[in-house]
Design a protein around this motif. Structure first.
Motif, mmCIF file in Angstrom:
data_model
loop_
_atom_site.group_PDB
_atom_site.id
_atom_site.type_symbol
_atom_site.label_atom_id
_atom_site.label_comp_id
_atom_site.label_asym_id
_atom_site.label_seq_id
_atom_site.Cartn_x
_atom_site.Cartn_y
_atom_site.Cartn_z
ATOM 1 N N LEU A 1 97.881 -71.530 43.471
ATOM 2 C CA LEU A 1 98.906 -70.923 43.739
ATOM 3 C C LEU A 1 99.922 -71.799 43.578
ATOM 4 O O LEU A 1 100.260 -72.942 43.792
ATOM 5 C CB LEU A 1 99.051 -70.630 45.395
ATOM 6 N N ASP A 2 101.167 -71.126 43.040
ATOM 7 C CA ASP A 2 102.633 -71.827 42.524
ATOM 8 C C ASP A 2 103.202 -71.618 43.911
ATOM 9 O O ASP A 2 103.955 -70.540 44.216
ATOM 10 C CB ASP A 2 103.393 -71.359 41.742
ATOM 11 N N TYR A 3 103.241 -72.617 44.855
ATOM 12 C CA TYR A 3 103.980 -72.573 46.026
ATOM 13 C C TYR A 3 105.549 -72.520 45.949
ATOM 14 O O TYR A 3 105.933 -71.630 46.728
ATOM 15 C CB TYR A 3 103.579 -73.748 46.943
ATOM 16 N N GLN A 4 106.082 -72.754 44.894
ATOM 17 C CA GLN A 4 107.698 -72.588 44.846
ATOM 18 C C GLN A 4 107.775 -71.333 44.585
ATOM 19 O O GLN A 4 108.680 -70.531 45.363
ATOM 20 C CB GLN A 4 108.153 -73.558 43.905
ATOM 21 N N ARG A 5 107.108 -70.648 43.668
ATOM 22 C CA ARG A 5 107.632 -69.262 43.294
ATOM 23 C C ARG A 5 106.476 -68.102 43.921
ATOM 24 O O ARG A 5 106.891 -66.986 43.875
ATOM 25 C CB ARG A 5 107.266 -69.024 41.733
#
Length: 70
Positions: free
Chosen positions: A22-26
């Protein structure tokens, strides 16, 4: 953008590539490029909605950010 479902013999396959990160920012998976709501809702989406998600993934891979389906 509304993607029209064309005559299909098989259901739209999941874009999951088995590399879940997971890309937590996006808030999307780095493996399949789907947003969390698209991953959670995949099984309940219509075939047209799945095609819209696949188009959004293509856009994301090109560096754009498309509105998620659903």
């Amino acid at each position: 953008m509304q993607t029209q479902l064309m005559q299909r013999d098989e259901p739209v396959a999941s874009p999951c590539v088995g590399l879940c990160a997971l890309d937590y920012q996006r808030q999307y998976c780095l493996g399949c490029q789907r947003h969390l709501d698209e991953i959670r809702g995949w099984r309940s989406m219509s075939e047209n909605e799945k095609l819209e998600v696949l188009q959004a993934i293509t856009d994301r891979k090109r560096g754009g950010e498309a509105k998620s389906a659903g």
